[in-house]
Design a protein around this motif. Structure first.
Motif: not given
Length: 578
Positions: A12-13, A169-170, A213-214, A300-302
């Motif tokens: 995810a990163w 948030l990320i 998600v978050p 997370l971004t998707a």
């Protein structure tokens, strides 16, 4: 935030190294300039109807500090009208190019640059270049950026606010930085809401992502997560109960607004689907697959991009009012989803092809040569996929200035012949009816009565208006039904209906003409290049009936126009050459 990395997984990163900040800054400036150049070809063309609504109050504000239109006022998103006036002042001239540049063109180009630099930092170079290309050759983006309404600025504010929420948030490492980002996002959302209430739908998508998600990842790392989930469930039920019990009327009102559309209203939940299908058959058909791939490689971004776009797409598809410009603020997240896929797949695809070239062409010993060939093949595949989407040629047509007649599927109706064709009738004291009220103001300076069913339906929806209710936007009465216009024909000895060119050939005009003849009036039908006129004149000795008393003062525009007290509200530099 470290816990999110662990739970979401290292994949995810994944992103490229940060690279040179100077190179990123230089590339961002270049992308901005390319976007700017791509959005100026139609800048000086005459306005379409809706743009006149923004021009007239801007000119009024420039001249006298208010938002007057005839005897009415148009103060919707009035700060935007002030920005239009400032753009005219800054340019030192009253022209469409000057009016559109600061409020629409500049925000449209800045949106491309903002998304590019965010994708570069968050995802990598491949994703950034991919999304920049898609945004530059985006028909809706090119059109909205040269459309003198608030959508380009609203889109810039919303996207900026959304990206700040993602950062908070990320990416934010400290509470101060996180709080600063959230405050900045709130400011951008308030500005976007001032311009259009549909911003709320995009904010709903962001809230859904933050919760699912978050929020979910954070809950999963807490030892007391069961109590937290129970508390959230109780809070949601409580909020729902309070909303239903205490704000039932307001909820019903907003539901009605959500489902409302001007006449003719159509139940068409496939409207946006068809637009994306027709413009992006490749990208749209494969979007569900692309979303799955993007979620797999960058959860997370998707999920952020997919949920924002999907939420607004679904909610607006089942809403009442339709227009592709309403999806302008969230379509960049559709492109970003594809950019995530490109970042994940193009590099491996290139390396796979490099090896493939060696097997297909054993004599190509040079690694550089294999790289060049593989790069060319990857580029050709990408170009082939994009060229299969009509959005590319449609955008190119607008970018080179070949499209001059329409903007966002709306025709530019320039009433150059309005004064000439109406003058003989005005000298007879004709009542002036218009189906396009703002064009009558722009090209003649005044009118007596608006005959516009879609716009009358707006008054009727928001105020339960009766026929001949005064439209506060112009201070003139408005009707929407043919029988109301036939009453005017029966009461006024002479009058004209001025409309866009196709109207005169339609069934409405023919039915009105036939009814006027049945009343004994002589009827004239005239069609110009962009406008048409239906005129009626009763014979000498005509006497209005008893039920015409409330229409006695209707014919007031003709003497105002003939005396010069009312002149075309748009200067010739804005109306353009015939």
């Amino acid at each position: 935030m470290q816990t999110m990395r662990v739970i979401a997984g290292d994949s995810a990163w994944q992103r490229s190294d940060t690279g040179s900040p100077l190179l990123t800054a230089a590339a961002t400036v270049l992308v901005f300039l390319v976007a700017l150049v791509s959005r100026v070809s139609m800048l000086g063309l005459p306005p379409i109807y809706d743009e006149v609504y923004q021009l007239l109050p801007a000119l009024s504000f420039q001249a006298q500090g208010d938002f007057a239109v005839l005897d009415g006022i148009y103060d919707r998103a009035h700060h935007f009208s002030q920005l239009v006036a400032f753009s005219l002042d800054l340019a030192g001239q009253q022209s469409m190019a000057a009016a559109r540049f600061l409020p629409s063109v500049l925000p449209g180009a800045l949106l491309v640059a903002v998304v590019f630099v965010w994708a570069r930092i968050e995802l990598g170079w491949i994703a950034a270049l991919c999304v920049a290309g898609l945004l530059v050759f985006w028909p809706n983006g090119v059109g909205v950026s040269q459309y003198l309404r608030f959508y380009a600025l609203q889109g810039l504010f919303f996207v900026s606010g959304a990206l700040l929420v993602h950062t908070a948030l990320i990416r934010a490492r400290t509470s101060v930085w996180r709080g600063t980002c959230l405050i900045g996002a709130a400011v951008f959302f308030v500005l976007a809401l001032h311009l259009h209430r549909l911003t709320l739908l995009g904010m709903a998508g962001i809230a859904l992502w933050a919760l699912l998600v978050p929020g979910w990842i954070w809950v999963q790392t807490r030892p007391d997560r069961n109590r937290i989930l129970l508390g959230v469930a109780i809070a949601c039920v409580g909020v729902l109960a309070v909303a239903l019990l205490g704000f039932g009327d307001q909820l019903q009102k907003h539901w009605t607004i959500y489902r409302w559309a001007p006449w003719p209203a159509h139940e068409d939940p496939t409207y946006y689907h068809r637009d994306f299908r027709d413009n992006y058959p490749t990208l749209w058909t494969l979007f569900p697959l692309a979303a799955l791939v993007a979620l797999r490689v960058n959860l997370l971004t998707a999920s952020f991009c997919v949920l924002i776009f999907a939420t607004t797409f679904v909610l607006q598809s089942f809403g009442g009012l339709k227009g592709i410009r309403y999806l302008y603020p969230t379509t960049p997240f559709f492109f970003l989803t594809w950019a995530i896929v490109a970042q994940a797949w193009l590099g491996p695809a290139w390396r796979w092809l490099v090896d493939g070239v060696q097997k297909i062409w054993p004599g190509a010993r040079s690694h550089r040569l294999r790289g060049v060939v593989a790069t060319g093949l990857v580029g050709l595949c990408c170009l082939w996929g994009l060229a299969a989407n009509p959005a590319l040629p449609r955008s190119a047509k607008m970018i080179i200035g070949a499209e001059t007649q329409t903007l966002l599927n709306k025709r530019r109706w320039a009433w150059h012949e309005a004064q000439e064709i109406s003058a003989p009738w005005l000298r007879k004291g004709a009542v002036l009816v218009s189906t396009e009220e703002m064009l009558a103001v722009a090209w003649l300076g005044d009118y007596d009565l608006g005959y516009n069913r879609p716009r009358f339906s707006e008054l009727d929806f928001f105020g339960n208006a009766a026929p001949f209710t005064i439209d506060r936007r112009s201070g003139r009465p408005l009707i929407g039904m043919r029988e109301d216009l036939l009453r005017v024909v029966a009461c006024e000895p002479v009058g004209i209906v001025m409309a866009n060119a196709p109207w005169i050939r339609g069934g409405d005009a023919q039915a009105i003409a036939a009814a006027a003849r049945d009343m004994g009036a002589a009827v004239t039908l005239e069609a110009g290049r962009n406008m048409s006129l239906l005129g009626w004149e009763h014979p000498d000795g005509f006497a209005a009936g008893d039920d015409c008393a409330d229409l006695a003062d209707l014919a007031a525009a003709a003497p105002q126009i003939l005396s010069g007290a009312r002149t075309p509200a748009l200067p010739a530099t804005i109306r353009g050459a015939p």
